[in-house]
Design an enzyme around this catalytic site. Structure first.
Site, PDB file in Angstrom:
ATOM      1  N   ASN A 140     -26.733  -6.215  -9.258  1.00  0.00           N
ATOM      2  CA  ASN A 140     -27.226  -5.313 -10.312  1.00  0.00           C
ATOM      3  C   ASN A 140     -28.745  -5.172 -10.327  1.00  0.00           C
ATOM      4  O   ASN A 140     -29.268  -4.084 -10.564  1.00  0.00           O
ATOM      5  CB  ASN A 140     -26.698  -5.746 -11.690  1.00  0.00           C
ATOM      6  CG  ASN A 140     -27.183  -7.118 -12.092  1.00  0.00           C
ATOM      7  OD1 ASN A 140     -27.292  -8.027 -11.265  1.00  0.00           O
ATOM      8  ND2 ASN A 140     -27.464  -7.305 -13.371  1.00  0.00           N
ATOM      9  N   LYS A 163     -27.571 -15.835   0.148  1.00  0.00           N
ATOM     10  CA  LYS A 163     -26.311 -15.115   0.290  1.00  0.00           C
ATOM     11  C   LYS A 163     -26.341 -13.987  -0.729  1.00  0.00           C
ATOM     12  O   LYS A 163     -26.314 -14.222  -1.932  1.00  0.00           O
ATOM     13  CB  LYS A 163     -25.117 -16.040   0.026  1.00  0.00           C
ATOM     14  CG  LYS A 163     -23.737 -15.378   0.235  1.00  0.00           C
ATOM     15  CD  LYS A 163     -23.185 -14.792  -1.019  1.00  0.00           C
ATOM     16  CE  LYS A 163     -21.831 -14.131  -0.766  1.00  0.00           C
ATOM     17  NZ  LYS A 163     -21.433 -13.227  -1.872  1.00  0.00           N
ATOM     18  N   HIS A 164     -26.455 -12.738  -0.247  1.00  0.00           N
ATOM     19  CA  HIS A 164     -26.518 -11.629  -1.176  1.00  0.00           C
ATOM     20  C   HIS A 164     -25.139 -11.029  -1.400  1.00  0.00           C
ATOM     21  O   HIS A 164     -24.207 -11.264  -0.638  1.00  0.00           O
ATOM     22  CB  HIS A 164     -27.497 -10.556  -0.697  1.00  0.00           C
ATOM     23  CG  HIS A 164     -28.359 -10.043  -1.800  1.00  0.00           C
ATOM     24  ND1 HIS A 164     -27.831  -9.440  -2.920  1.00  0.00           N
ATOM     25  CD2 HIS A 164     -29.704 -10.080  -1.988  1.00  0.00           C
ATOM     26  CE1 HIS A 164     -28.816  -9.116  -3.737  1.00  0.00           C
ATOM     27  NE2 HIS A 164     -29.957  -9.497  -3.209  1.00  0.00           N
ATOM     28  N   GLY A 215     -24.401 -14.411 -11.639  1.00  0.00           N
ATOM     29  CA  GLY A 215     -23.174 -13.635 -11.537  1.00  0.00           C
ATOM     30  C   GLY A 215     -22.272 -13.871 -12.735  1.00  0.00           C
ATOM     31  O   GLY A 215     -22.735 -14.185 -13.834  1.00  0.00           O
ATOM     32  N   SER A 216     -20.986 -13.745 -12.503  1.00  0.00           N
ATOM     33  CA  SER A 216     -19.999 -13.826 -13.576  1.00  0.00           C
ATOM     34  C   SER A 216     -19.709 -15.271 -13.968  1.00  0.00           C
ATOM     35  O   SER A 216     -20.025 -16.220 -13.235  1.00  0.00           O
ATOM     36  CB  SER A 216     -18.694 -13.169 -13.129  1.00  0.00           C
ATOM     37  OG  SER A 216     -18.114 -13.905 -12.065  1.00  0.00           O
ATOM     38  N   GLU A 237     -26.973 -18.521 -13.859  1.00  0.00           N
ATOM     39  CA  GLU A 237     -27.202 -17.456 -14.829  1.00  0.00           C
ATOM     40  C   GLU A 237     -25.953 -16.592 -14.832  1.00  0.00           C
ATOM     41  O   GLU A 237     -25.658 -15.915 -13.844  1.00  0.00           O
ATOM     42  CB  GLU A 237     -28.420 -16.603 -14.501  1.00  0.00           C
ATOM     43  CG  GLU A 237     -28.706 -15.616 -15.620  1.00  0.00           C
ATOM     44  CD  GLU A 237     -29.579 -14.451 -15.224  1.00  0.00           C
ATOM     45  OE1 GLU A 237     -29.339 -13.323 -15.736  1.00  0.00           O
ATOM     46  OE2 GLU A 237     -30.489 -14.648 -14.399  1.00  0.00           O
ATOM     47  N   LEU A 238     -25.221 -16.631 -15.938  1.00  0.00           N
ATOM     48  CA  LEU A 238     -23.895 -16.026 -15.961  1.00  0.00           C
ATOM     49  C   LEU A 238     -23.857 -14.820 -16.906  1.00  0.00           C
ATOM     50  O   LEU A 238     -24.776 -14.027 -16.935  1.00  0.00           O
ATOM     51  CB  LEU A 238     -22.865 -17.095 -16.334  1.00  0.00           C
ATOM     52  CG  LEU A 238     -22.949 -18.377 -15.482  1.00  0.00           C
ATOM     53  CD1 LEU A 238     -21.956 -19.416 -15.945  1.00  0.00           C
ATOM     54  CD2 LEU A 238     -22.760 -18.065 -14.004  1.00  0.00           C
TER      55      LEU A 238
END
Length: 470
Positions: A140, A163-164, A215-216, A237-238
């Site tokens: 994002n 790792k993208h 991410g999630s 960071e979620l």
């Protein structure tokens, strides 16, 4: 989508702009992963001994190199994840701000901690690098989220493997290109394209000393599970369900423009985007009228058109998830104020989704409890500060929260009661690199940026020296 190709699995990146195959990328195999880890560990033994001034120079040069490709990178961002081209280059401005700031404070942040004099002894604490840091970055804000960890990790003397997201693979390549152009020695910064199982394998490797993941919540659980028993440091960071509260004494024009932008920018696909708005009953109706007017100034369309201010969601499944949230809210009594036909680009079963303004929402509706990550402005009427604070805290998430008011002292007092990592007054959806970026509850653990950000990427080493008398 994956296909078999020789020894590698091939991943195809589908552009939300036109559903075309944008990138076909072979994923790393076991040999690639082993070699990358070996290079990182060998390089780290030399990199940690490299003077900090030299590390700063390499990082500065890499940012310089990245910025020379600004127009190309902006176009790639728009194609890969759908952000309007008029805004895409702004991400690199944020990258520069964060990177330059972390470079500017690293001497002080990484300096040994000196203790009070004690006769006959010398005592101090050094900040030692952890080793190899594995950075898992999302799509994002593909450069901003990655740079939060990459630059301070390298400054601290760590090596980095990136790792993208499979949605934004070109970002990893551009970052690699920038560090290569900066002359960074081989092995200090690397990137790998990985599937889920190989990502978990790398997280669990004893050759990794720290994992940072954005991410999630489900992704964060995967990271914790894969790292269990290996005693890595982990930064997560979620999700977010960030609230704003517009008090009766707020500057209404400013509040409306700010929160609508906070909800709709990047099509609402922001970790700290505004997803819940609580408005004092005395100004609620006026707020809704002005918010509707503001939303109608947005233009939904192809992210490649310069007139577009609202692009597609990253994929159709994300848009359909939000359509379901909106529909459920309406069925439960919420009122939708935006006519989808007024945004002709919005079409069923596509990533193109009209913005929506909902009122009459409650916390029994998914749109007020689940992370939406889309262009929805959900407004709930409140009758007191006490009610607003209770509702703002009624969430499994706690990344940021905002209060709009002319009474700063009262806002700060209310902010003390909020369970969040960052509290804003009269602004939202912004990350200041001088402040620690952190969340509570299901929004994550650990922190990034600011002087404190270096603490998560180093370990303390104590020196206790006794001077013998001759």
């Amino acid at each position: 989508m994956t296909n078999q190709h020789d020894e590698h699995t091939v991943l195809e990146t589908i552009s939300p702009a036109d559903d075309s195959i944008l990138v076909t990328q072979p994923l790393a195999n076991q040999k690639d992963i082993i070699e990358s880890l070996e290079r990182a560990n060998i390089a780290q033994s030399h990199w940690r001994q490299t003077p900090l001034a030299q590390r700063k120079t390499y990082c500065s040069r890499a940012i310089d190199a990245l910025l020379t490709h600004k127009e190309m990178i902006a176009s790639e961002i728009s194609w890969m994840m759908g952000r309007p081209i008029r805004y895409s280059s702004g991400e690199l401005s944020g990258v520069e701000e964060r990177a330059r700031y972390m470079i500017s404070i690293c001497d002080e942040a990484l300096a040994p901690i000196k203790l009070a004099d004690k006769p006959g002894f010398t005592r101090y604490i050094k900040h030692e690098p952890l080793g190899t840091v594995f950075v898992i970055a999302p799509w994002n804000y593909p450069y901003l989220t990655a740079i939060n960890s990459i630059i301070p990790a390298l400054l601290a003397g760590n090596t980095v493997i990136l790792k993208h997201s499979s949605q934004t693979p070109l970002c990893a390549e551009r970052l690699q290109q920038a560090f290569d152009e900066a002359g960074l020695p081989r092995g200090i910064f690397q990137h790998l394209f990985l599937n889920h199982s190989n990502t978990e394998q790398l997280i669990a490797s004893e050759q990794i000393q720290h994992v940072t993941f954005t991410g999630s919540v489900s992704g964060g659980k995967m990271v914790e599970k894969a790292a269990a028993g290996h005693f890595h440091n982990i930064g997560l960071e979620l999700g977010g369900k960030d609230p704003a509260y517009v008090r009766a004494d707020a500057n209404l024009e400013h509040a409306v423009k700010t929160v609508v932008d906070g909800a709709l920018f990047n099509s609402g696909q922001s970790c700290c985007g505004i997803e819940r708005i609580y408005v004092d009953a005395s100004i609620h109706d006026e707020f809704v009228v002005k918010a509707k007017q503001e939303i109608y100034t947005y233009q939904l369309g192809s992210p490649l058109e310069h007139d577009t201010t609202l692009g597609p969601l990253v994929r159709t499944t994300a848009a359909n998830f939000i359509r379901d949230q909106i529909q459920q809210a309406i069925e439960m009594g919420a009122t939708a104020h935006i006519n989808e036909s007024d945004f002709p680009a919005s079409q069923p079963d596509t990533p193109y989704l009209a913005p929506q303004l909902l009122t009459g929402v409650t916390h029994q509706m998914r749109v007020m409890t689940e992370e939406t990550f889309g262009p929805v402005v959900a407004v709930q009427k409140v009758h007191s500060d006490h009610e607003a604070i209770a509702l703002m805290n009624d969430s499994e998430f706690g990344l940021t929260a905002s209060i709009f008011t002319r009474n700063t002292d009262q806002a700060i007092e209310l902010g003390e009661q909020l369970d969040v990592g960052t509290f804003f007054v009269n602004r939202c959806d912004y990350l200041d690199p001088a402040l620690a970026w952190t969340g509570v509850k299901h929004s994550g653990r650990g922190y990034a940026l600011s002087k404190l950000g270096f603490e998560t990427l180093t370990r303390p080493k104590s020196f206790h020296i006794k001077h013998l008398q001759e």
